[in-house]
Design a protein around this motif. Structure first.
Motif, PDB file in Angstrom:
ATOM      1  N   VAL A  50       0.996  -1.308   0.042  1.00 17.65           N
ATOM      2  CA  VAL A  50       0.059   0.106  -0.126  1.00 17.65           C
ATOM      3  C   VAL A  50       0.659   1.362  -0.025  1.00 17.65           C
ATOM      4  CG1 VAL A  50      -1.971  -1.022   1.220  1.00 17.65           C
ATOM      5  CG2 VAL A  50      -0.182   0.192   2.702  1.00 17.65           C
ATOM      6  N   ASN A  52       2.216   3.037  -2.018  1.00 18.29           N
ATOM      7  CA  ASN A  52       1.964   4.168  -3.273  1.00 18.29           C
ATOM      8  C   ASN A  52       0.683   4.492  -3.535  1.00 18.29           C
ATOM      9  OD1 ASN A  52       5.167   4.508  -3.491  1.00 18.29           O
ATOM     10  ND2 ASN A  52       5.035   2.614  -4.688  1.00 18.29           N
ATOM     11  N   ARG A  53      -0.049   4.261  -2.440  1.00 14.23           N
ATOM     12  CA  ARG A  53      -1.601   4.630  -2.506  1.00 14.23           C
ATOM     13  C   ARG A  53      -2.118   5.069  -1.316  1.00 14.23           C
ATOM     14  NH1 ARG A  53      -5.075   0.534  -1.375  1.00 14.23           N
ATOM     15  NH2 ARG A  53      -4.045  -1.767  -1.565  1.00 14.23           N
ATOM     16  N   THR A  55      -4.918   4.836   1.573  1.00 20.22           N
ATOM     17  CA  THR A  55      -5.917   3.885   2.154  1.00 20.22           C
ATOM     18  C   THR A  55      -6.893   4.253   3.021  1.00 20.22           C
ATOM     19  OG1 THR A  55      -4.689   2.625   3.968  1.00 20.22           O
ATOM     20  CG2 THR A  55      -4.253   2.016   1.494  1.00 20.22           C
ATOM     21  N   GLU A  79     -10.311   7.936  -3.813  1.00 18.80           N
ATOM     22  CA  GLU A  79     -10.546   7.955  -5.271  1.00 18.80           C
ATOM     23  C   GLU A  79     -10.317   9.255  -6.021  1.00 18.80           C
ATOM     24  OE1 GLU A  79     -14.770   6.419  -4.874  1.00 18.80           O
ATOM     25  OE2 GLU A  79     -14.251   4.883  -3.698  1.00 18.80           O
ATOM     26  N   PRO A  83      -6.385   9.440 -10.970  1.00 25.95           N
ATOM     27  CA  PRO A  83      -6.254   8.387  -9.797  1.00 25.95           C
ATOM     28  C   PRO A  83      -4.566   8.071 -10.181  1.00 25.95           C
ATOM     29  CG  PRO A  83      -7.447   7.519 -11.781  1.00 25.95           C
ATOM     30  CD  PRO A  83      -7.567   8.975 -11.745  1.00 25.95           C
ATOM     31  N   HIS A  84      -3.877   8.506 -10.851  1.00 27.98           N
ATOM     32  CA  HIS A  84      -2.489   7.861 -10.988  1.00 27.98           C
ATOM     33  C   HIS A  84      -1.606   9.166 -10.462  1.00 27.98           C
ATOM     34  CE1 HIS A  84      -3.504   4.736 -13.425  1.00 27.98           C
ATOM     35  NE2 HIS A  84      -4.219   5.174 -14.221  1.00 27.98           N
ATOM     36  N   PHE A  86      -1.537  10.847  -7.383  1.00 32.64           N
ATOM     37  CA  PHE A  86      -0.927  10.742  -5.937  1.00 32.64           C
ATOM     38  C   PHE A  86       0.009   9.273  -6.209  1.00 32.64           C
ATOM     39  CE2 PHE A  86      -4.916  12.542  -3.893  1.00 32.64           C
ATOM     40  CZ  PHE A  86      -4.443  13.886  -4.248  1.00 32.64           C
ATOM     41  N   THR A  87      -0.355   8.452  -6.706  1.00 30.30           N
ATOM     42  CA  THR A  87       0.490   7.184  -6.795  1.00 30.30           C
ATOM     43  C   THR A  87       1.841   7.571  -7.642  1.00 30.30           C
ATOM     44  OG1 THR A  87      -1.375   5.704  -7.174  1.00 30.30           O
ATOM     45  CG2 THR A  87       0.780   5.210  -8.084  1.00 30.30           C
ATOM     46  N   THR A  91       5.102   7.197  -5.548  1.00 33.63           N
ATOM     47  CA  THR A  91       6.130   6.192  -6.139  1.00 33.63           C
ATOM     48  C   THR A  91       7.783   7.055  -6.040  1.00 33.63           C
ATOM     49  OG1 THR A  91       4.621   5.011  -7.303  1.00 33.63           O
ATOM     50  CG2 THR A  91       6.778   4.823  -7.894  1.00 33.63           C
ATOM     51  N   LYS A 138       2.569   7.761   5.197  1.00 34.39           N
ATOM     52  CA  LYS A 138       3.150   6.932   4.231  1.00 34.39           C
ATOM     53  C   LYS A 138       4.624   6.747   4.221  1.00 34.39           C
ATOM     54  CE  LYS A 138       0.675   5.323   2.029  1.00 34.39           C
ATOM     55  NZ  LYS A 138      -0.557   4.207   2.155  1.00 34.39           N
TER      56      LYS A 138
END
Length: 214
Positions: A50, A52-53, A55, A79, A83-84, A86-87, A91, A138
């Motif tokens: 988790v 890199n996203r 939750t 959501e 969607p990409h 924040f990831t 990362t 994170k």
């Protein structure tokens, strides 16, 4: 700006006692301070599956530090419209490096951590403190928690864009004297070696600030 560590926090028995109290439990089994679950909740926000996203566990974790995200803000984090976005930024932020060992670019104002902090801050209902605590969840070994109490303890300004960098500098000073002190204080407290050095600094500072009435 140099990070000024109060003399009281260099007193190892005193600092260890602050930590023991922070991580203690009440007679009914609930934590004395909910923030003691911030890093450990659900196995941690930086565990591989988790890291890199965001939750729902991360949203609950920041609530343990008195940051409650409005439902709409939480949904935007969990959501996001892009969607990409924040990831991609998560990362780009190392998950396996200590702040003391990090390069300046990892906490620079034009780096991915600051870019993500700004993106989260712009979500209505999160704000700068909430954004910082989400990032600390994170990346608990790289990005320290930063709130009003900690600012007062370290005599920081209200607008404080160099905090991460200044903490990094202090951790690296004197051949890592502060890191050694925090590790030894953690060992003395008996709270567990899985708690990051940054969280030890933050929790001790926060407890000290509360004792001073901040």
């Amino acid at each position: 700006m140099t990070l000024q560590i109060p003399a009281a926090l260099w007193d190892r028995p005193y600092a260890a006692d602050l930590l023991r109290r922070y991580w203690s439990t009440r007679p009914d089994g609930t934590p004395a301070y909910t923030g003691s679950h911030f890093e450990r909740l659900g196995g941690g926000g930086d565990r591989r599956e988790v890291r890199n996203r965001f939750t729902a566990e991360d949203v609950i974790a920041v609530a343990t530090l008195s940051v409650t995200l409005p439902a709409r803000a939480a949904l935007q984090v969990l959501e996001p419209h892009e969607p990409h976005h924040f990831t991609r930024l998560l990362t780009a932020i190392p998950a396996d490096i200590e702040l003391a060992d990090a390069d300046e670019e990892h906490v620079a104002e034009d780096g991915p951590a600051w870019t993500l902090w700004r993106a989260l801050r712009e979500v209505h209902g999160i704000g700068p403190v909430g954004a910082g605590k989400l990032l600390a969840r994170k990346r608990p070994r790289l990005l320290p928690v930063h709130d009003a109490v900690v600012k007062k303890v370290f005599a920081r300004p209200t607008s404080d864009l160099t905090f991460w960098s200044d903490v990094r500098t202090q951790l690296r000073n004197d051949k890592g004297a502060l890191v050694s002190h925090l590790e030894e204080t953690r060992n003395r407290s008996g709270i567990g070696s899985d708690i990051s050095v940054l969280r030890i600094l933050d929790a001790a500072a926060w407890m000290h600030g509360k004792e001073l009435g901040h």
